[in-house]
Design a protein around this motif. Structure first.
Motif, PDB file in Angstrom:
ATOM      1  N   VAL A 125       0.849  -1.178   0.000  1.00  6.78           N
ATOM      2  CA  VAL A 125       0.000   0.000   0.000  1.00  6.78           C
ATOM      3  C   VAL A 125       0.891   1.236   0.000  1.00  6.78           C
ATOM      4  O   VAL A 125       1.939   1.245   0.635  1.00  6.78           O
ATOM      5  CB  VAL A 125      -0.898  -0.019   1.253  1.00  6.78           C
ATOM      6  N   GLY A 126       0.483   2.253  -0.724  1.00 10.82           N
ATOM      7  CA  GLY A 126       1.230   3.509  -0.723  1.00 10.82           C
ATOM      8  C   GLY A 126       1.483   4.002  -2.131  1.00 10.82           C
ATOM      9  O   GLY A 126       1.160   3.330  -3.117  1.00 10.82           O
ATOM     10  N   LEU A 127       2.053   5.185  -2.234  1.00  8.71           N
ATOM     11  CA  LEU A 127       2.357   5.758  -3.536  1.00  8.71           C
ATOM     12  C   LEU A 127       3.412   4.899  -4.239  1.00  8.71           C
ATOM     13  O   LEU A 127       4.333   4.402  -3.588  1.00  8.71           O
ATOM     14  CB  LEU A 127       2.886   7.180  -3.385  1.00  8.71           C
ATOM     15  N   MET A 151      -5.924   1.987  -8.276  1.00  4.88           N
ATOM     16  CA  MET A 151      -6.984   2.801  -7.685  1.00  4.88           C
ATOM     17  C   MET A 151      -8.084   1.804  -7.365  1.00  4.88           C
ATOM     18  O   MET A 151      -8.772   1.315  -8.254  1.00  4.88           O
ATOM     19  CB  MET A 151      -7.474   3.867  -8.675  1.00  4.88           C
ATOM     20  N   ALA A 152      -8.219   1.470  -6.086  1.00  2.00           N
ATOM     21  CA  ALA A 152      -9.144   0.408  -5.694  1.00  2.00           C
ATOM     22  C   ALA A 152     -10.563   0.782  -6.058  1.00  2.00           C
ATOM     23  O   ALA A 152     -10.962   1.931  -5.902  1.00  2.00           O
ATOM     24  CB  ALA A 152      -9.046   0.177  -4.187  1.00  2.00           C
ATOM     25  N   THR A 153     -11.342  -0.185  -6.561  1.00  2.00           N
ATOM     26  CA  THR A 153     -12.738   0.118  -6.877  1.00  2.00           C
ATOM     27  C   THR A 153     -13.658  -0.405  -5.793  1.00  2.00           C
ATOM     28  O   THR A 153     -14.205   0.365  -5.033  1.00  2.00           O
ATOM     29  CB  THR A 153     -13.139  -0.462  -8.244  1.00  2.00           C
ATOM     30  N   GLU A 154     -13.805  -1.728  -5.682  1.00  2.00           N
ATOM     31  CA  GLU A 154     -14.764  -2.244  -4.710  1.00  2.00           C
ATOM     32  C   GLU A 154     -14.125  -3.136  -3.661  1.00  2.00           C
ATOM     33  O   GLU A 154     -14.819  -3.754  -2.880  1.00  2.00           O
ATOM     34  CB  GLU A 154     -15.882  -3.012  -5.437  1.00  2.00           C
ATOM     35  N   THR A 159      -2.489  -4.655   1.186  1.00  2.00           N
ATOM     36  CA  THR A 159      -1.431  -5.333   0.444  1.00  2.00           C
ATOM     37  C   THR A 159      -2.008  -6.489  -0.346  1.00  2.00           C
ATOM     38  O   THR A 159      -1.653  -6.725  -1.494  1.00  2.00           O
ATOM     39  CB  THR A 159      -0.394  -5.877   1.436  1.00  2.00           C
ATOM     40  N   GLN A 160      -2.936  -7.182   0.288  1.00  2.00           N
ATOM     41  CA  GLN A 160      -3.530  -8.344  -0.351  1.00  2.00           C
ATOM     42  C   GLN A 160      -4.289  -7.965  -1.616  1.00  2.00           C
ATOM     43  O   GLN A 160      -4.352  -8.740  -2.564  1.00  2.00           O
ATOM     44  CB  GLN A 160      -4.493  -9.008   0.643  1.00  2.00           C
ATOM     45  N   GLY A 161      -4.871  -6.760  -1.619  1.00  2.00           N
ATOM     46  CA  GLY A 161      -5.637  -6.336  -2.785  1.00  2.00           C
ATOM     47  C   GLY A 161      -4.774  -5.738  -3.876  1.00  2.00           C
ATOM     48  O   GLY A 161      -5.261  -5.436  -4.959  1.00  2.00           O
ATOM     49  N   ALA A 162      -3.491  -5.516  -3.590  1.00  2.00           N
ATOM     50  CA  ALA A 162      -2.619  -4.927  -4.602  1.00  2.00           C
ATOM     51  C   ALA A 162      -2.283  -5.970  -5.668  1.00  2.00           C
ATOM     52  O   ALA A 162      -2.341  -7.165  -5.419  1.00  2.00           O
ATOM     53  CB  ALA A 162      -1.346  -4.404  -3.949  1.00  2.00           C
ATOM     54  N   ASN A 200     -10.984  -9.748  -4.385  1.00  2.00           N
ATOM     55  CA  ASN A 200     -10.625  -8.889  -5.502  1.00  2.00           C
ATOM     56  C   ASN A 200     -10.982  -9.558  -6.839  1.00  2.00           C
ATOM     57  O   ASN A 200     -10.735 -10.740  -7.033  1.00  2.00           O
ATOM     58  CB  ASN A 200      -9.110  -8.646  -5.403  1.00  2.00           C
ATOM     59  N   ASP A 201     -11.546  -8.780  -7.754  1.00  2.00           N
ATOM     60  CA  ASP A 201     -11.936  -9.348  -9.046  1.00  2.00           C
ATOM     61  C   ASP A 201     -10.730  -9.817  -9.856  1.00  2.00           C
ATOM     62  O   ASP A 201     -10.793 -10.804 -10.574  1.00  2.00           O
ATOM     63  CB  ASP A 201     -12.772  -8.343  -9.859  1.00  2.00           C
ATOM     64  N   THR A 202      -9.618  -9.104  -9.712  1.00  2.00           N
ATOM     65  CA  THR A 202      -8.444  -9.449 -10.505  1.00  2.00           C
ATOM     66  C   THR A 202      -7.883 -10.807 -10.125  1.00  2.00           C
ATOM     67  O   THR A 202      -7.420 -11.565 -10.979  1.00  2.00           O
ATOM     68  CB  THR A 202      -7.368  -8.370 -10.316  1.00  2.00           C
TER      69      THR A 202
END
Lengths: 298, 447, 227
Positions: A125-127, A151-154, A159-162, A200-202
């Protein structure tokens, strides 16, 4: 909703610069994804050995005696290279699956990011510039790599969603867009025994490709069938041990631009990501066609 | 002997709850015409709404403000995040986007007059900005829609704010079809369309998709307008937590959130009644998104869809909105669905209060029409005065409630000023059920 | 020639400077250096000035242009010349998706290829593409002319209103309600003029014309599959 970059080197002399080139591309895509960033890099591998990248929220505690603890349980020699919140575990390839089980017991807080002969994944997470600095991404070398700014949507900014997501050995995927049938597909893939850890959809897109390949499809065939089976908007860039692929959905709204020279194949969500690559002014620059699979391998 | 001679009791004819008379009538209508029902007026089914909430006035534990003496401010500033010229309104009730084309020129003028007299803004709609509208509206919000009808940089720079319309509460995720009857010469010219044809509306913007592109679109609009005016993003209520968060991340100054009771015209009935969230259910997730990003009150939230009274205004603000927007209510204030035209409504096969075929252009009240004779029935000055009066009454009502709760500004209303009458409303608004300190889903409450 | 270098000057300064040029300006020639894929370059201009962008641009270059002549020596990102009112935008390289979207006037010339949705919802703009165009081009096009010297992708002119489409090469498929139409002398004249203004060496007779079948103009249940 995101920025994607990817670089597949044809010219081996560029390999020491892969990390630096990808990092520059990644940071350029910050506007499209300021929430988190990640990179998958395919470095040197060694036949018969596997690399497993893990992440921890308490790296000091979790990594300190990890090599000894894991070696003892597996009855083999595993080494651990810690990189900020991540660590790369080196172990015999045939121990990879039992190592996952052992890690769940030994270090329940650890998350396995990837495993395979060559792949390493670093994401936080982070820039993007901060993430790149934490892992010294620009010092890494390799033959190909994929990066993502999110840019997270839903789903949550974690970290897990990255991205990238890895759901099979040496496989990874990054995504720009949003899938609309990921909930039902996740249930189906889980029932088929695929490991899907987030909402996460991805990750579902990644697991879908891994599942198709597990069933015997080539990456190219898996990408072809994804066009029919995945619903929604997607531009995917995928990596395998020696390959690099791109596919866009048939509607192809999410941006994508590619460049190819004798030295490399590059992908960016926007042309801005490519402007510092060597020889870009004379490169072949094009947009990948909708519902068309592009694939390169060594 | 025959049955009736034995006087055997008979069953009562019983209408099916599933195949009710309205349902059967719709099946027959569909079978006869081959087209889905298109209408305006928003969801007509009953959904949990602001009516299901009550205010807890002050008594001993809290002290009220003196009704007619102690000040209760109603002003609101919209667009304080990036715009050099934020919009300052006297009241937190704005007029929602309704196009010239959907409405007559007289109705648009009346909206401008009434809103300007009450100290608030109007909004253009799908079809461009008319000179009359710009002339009569002190503060005018210019909608930027997928169709881009009449879109041009001169009007963009004439606007006091720009509202990028991603969706509407009546049809989140859908485009529309305006049947040809209302495409008059002037409307056709403004939209670059042949006269009299059906106007099909796209559901996505033609040159961007998703929040990452939206960020770049907002940059372009700001560069064209010199970063002067606020940029709103309007979404239909579906996944308000994520949609509001993404609008903020893309750079919006203001988020407009339209619930399913929103009255967008020319929408399929099946869409209106079956897609989207009730306005009440939109608010808390939207506010939580702003709070989680640390921008609540910095990025303003405007809520619309079924706002009718000062009580609705006060409840929306108490739940965290900065302002509300009205469309249907404003039309009724102008004179829409007035029983004085009952005979004419009957001739159209409907009745005053139920008329929703706004897209057909035969509105007896002269509001949703392009027929010159019908439109001439509406006196823009007098209708504008009715709208002004109505806006003032709503404001007085909201002030009355706020004072009773002890607040010297409408924006100081809070969720803790409310209780809920029903389990549904308690769950959706996360407001305790009346007389308890519990609502369904309350963290730590067990179930 | 006056120069603005985006490597050292911010985008806001570029656009504010170009936007403040009046119709009777003396500074009619401008050069923009180092665009490097940046977005919203030279948007909202309203003066008869010449702007040359040396390199490739990101999204929405020349957006909502009025009067100005904008020339990009590289390629253009998504939405180039979107909603253009008048003037000219010329792209030496390729253009990404949505080129000339919703444009109401002026001339957009793309010397390379244009990607998908070229001329989407066009409302009077003239677009000349020397190469090929991608899928869904001229979707819901309302007015104006789209000239394609190469090939057109899938679903050309889907849900078209009154825009005219001229294609020299092949058309992969026509969209709903789009049909080939007779090329009459007035169309050849329009085409000849557009090719000349775009500086394209091609004969109008080599093109075929496509337009709306107008079957979706008023709803008919038998056409429902086309919606």
């Amino acid at each position: 909703m995101c920025g994607i970059v990817g670089l597949f080197l044809k010219d081996k002399s560029l390999e020491p610069q892969l990390g630096a080139m990808l990092t520059d591309m990644l940071i350029t895509m910050t506007d499209r994804g300021p929430d988190s960033a990640g990179i998958a890099i395919y470095g040197a591998g060694q036949g018969g050995r596997a690399k497993m990248t893990v992440q921890s929220a308490q790296p000091d505690n979790d990594f300190a005696t990890l090599a000894e603890d894991l070696s003892a349980v597996l009855g083999t020699s595993a080494s651990v290279r810690a990189v900020d919140t991540h660590a790369v575990i080196d172990l015999p390839a045939d121990k990879a699956e039992s190592a996952r089980a052992a890690l769940a017991e030994l270090r329940p807080g650890l998350r396995v990011m990837s495993d395979g002969e060559r792949i390493e994944i670093f994401k936080e997470v982070g820039l993007p510039k901060d993430v790149a600095a934490r892992f010294s991404l620009s010092a890494m070398s390799g033959s190909h790599g994929i990066g993502h700014t999110r840019m997270a949507t839903e789903s949550a900014v974690t970290t897990q969603g990255a991205h990238p997501f890895s759901t099979g050995a040496d496989q990874c995927l990054v995504h720009n867009g949003s899938l609309s049938n990921h909930n039902s597909l996740r249930r189906k893939l889980r029932a088929a025994g695929m490991r899907i850890e987030s909402e996460n959809d991805t990750e579902v897109g990644a697991a879908y490709l891994s599942w198709r390949m597990r069933e015997g499809a080539t990456l190219g065939e898996a990408l072809e069938s994804s066009i029919d089976d995945l619903d929604g908007f997607f531009t995917f860039v995928v990596g395998t041990k020696d390959g690099f692929g791109v596919v866009r959905d048939p509607i192809a709204c999410k941006p994508a631009v590619m460049a190819e020279t004798d030295q490399y194949v590059a992908f960016g969500s926007e042309y801005r990501a490519l402007v510092n690559l060597p020889g870009i002014d004379s490169a072949r620059v094009w947009e990948p066609e909708p519902a068309t699979v592009y694939f390169w391998s060594h | 002997m025959k049955d009736d001679e034995r006087r055997t009791p008979r069953t009562m004819p019983l209408q099916s709850a599933t195949f009710s008379n309205p349902i059967n009538a719709e099946i027959r209508r569909a079978a006869a015409t081959g087209i889905y029902d298109i209408r305006g007026g928003g969801a007509k089914r009953r959904v949990p709404h602001f009516d299901d909430l009550l205010f807890l006035g002050a008594s001993v534990s809290r002290y009220p403000l003196e009704g007619y003496r102690e000040k209760c401010d109603t002003s609101v500033t919209l667009g304080t995040r990036f715009a050099k010229k934020p919009i300052k309104l006297d009241i937190p009730i704005t007029i929602a986007g309704m196009s010239f084309g959907a409405l007559s020129a007289q109705a648009k003028e009346a909206l401008g007059r009434g809103a300007s007299e009450a100290g608030t803004s109007t909004t253009t709609g799908d079809g461009g900005m008319t000179a009359e509208e710009r002339g009569h509206s002190k503060t005018l919000v210019y909608q930027y829609l997928p169709s881009r009808y009449g879109m041009n940089p001169d009007d963009l720079r004439r606007a006091d704010a720009i509202e990028i319309v991603v969706g509407q509460g009546a049809k989140p995720g859908g485009g529309g079809m305006l049947l040809g009857q209302k495409i008059s010469d002037r409307v056709a010219e403004m939209r670059t369309l042949p006269k009299g044809i059906d106007q099909r509306s796209a559901c996505r913007h033609p040159d961007w998709t998703g929040p990452d592109d939206l960020e770049i679109k907002i940059l372009e609009l700001r560069e064209i307008t010199g970063w002067q005016v606020p940029i709103y993003v309007k979404v239909g209520g579906t996944r308000p937590y994520y949609d509001v968060a993404l609008a903020v991340k893309a750079g919006a100054d203001v988020v407009v959130l339209d619930g399913m009771q929103g009255g967008t015209a020319a929408t399929q009935d099946v869409f209106i009644e079956n897609v989207g969230l009730p306005t009440l259910a939109c608010l808390r997730p939207a506010v939580r998104a702003l709070q989680d990003l640390g921008v609540h009150r910095e990025v303003q939230l405007i809520v619309s869809g079924g706002i009718r009274t000062g009580a609705d205004v006060a409840k929306a603000l108490a739940l965290g909105a900065d302002a509300v927007s009205i469309g249907t209510a404003a039309m009724i204030a102008l004179g829409d669905n007035d029983p004085k035209y009952e005979d004419e409504y009957n001739a159209l096969g409907t009745t005053a209060g139920a008329y929703d075929d706004w897209h057909e252009g035969r509105d007896p009240a002269g509001i949703t029409t392009q027929d010159p004779e019908l439109a001439a029935r509406l006196d823009p000055v007098e209708a504008g005065r009715r709208l002004r009066n109505y806006l003032k009454v709503m404001t007085l009502e909201a002030q009355t409630i706020a004072r009773a709760c002890g607040h010297n500004h409408l924006h100081n209303l809070e969720p803790e000023d409310l209780c809920a009458l029903t389990m549904e409303a308690a769950a959706m608004a996360q407001i305790p059920l009346a007389g308890t300190d519990w609502y369904p889903g309350k963290p730590g409450a067990g179930y | 020639m006056q120069t603005i270098d985006l490597a050292t000057q911010p985008l806001r300064e570029l656009n504010a400077t170009l936007q403040s040029q009046a119709a009777q300006t003396n500074a009619t020639e401008w050069e923009v250096l180092n665009p490097r894929g940046a977005h919203a370059i030279a948007v909202g201009l309203d003066a008869p000035i010449d702007v040359t962008v040396r390199g490739s641009t990101g999204y929405y270059c020349g957006g909502m242009n009025k009067q100005a002549n904008i020339h990009v020596t590289g390629s253009a990102g998504p939405g180039v010349a979107e909603n253009m009112m008048s003037g000219t935008v010329v792209i030496d390289g390729d253009a990404s998706q949505y080129a000339g979207a919703t444009g109401r006037g002026g001339l957009l010339v793309i010397k390379g290829n244009a990607s998908s949705r070229c001329g989407i919802s066009m409302k009077g703009i003239d677009i000349v593409v020397q190469g090929n165009i991608g899928h869904m081009s001229a979707f819901m096009g309302q007015a104006g002319n789209l000239v394609v010297c190469g090939d057109a992708g899938d679903a050309l002119g889907d849900s078209l209103y009154e825009a005219r489409l001229f294609v020299r090469g092949s058309v992969k498929s026509l969209g709903a309600d789009c049909i080939e139409k007779e090329m009459r002398s007035e169309h050849l004249e329009i085409l000849r003029d557009l090719l000349a203004r775009a500086g394209v060496d091609a004969q109008p007779e080599e093109f075929r014309r496509y337009g709306s079948a107008r079957k979706l103009y008023n709803f008919d249940i038998d056409n429902a599959a086309a919606y």
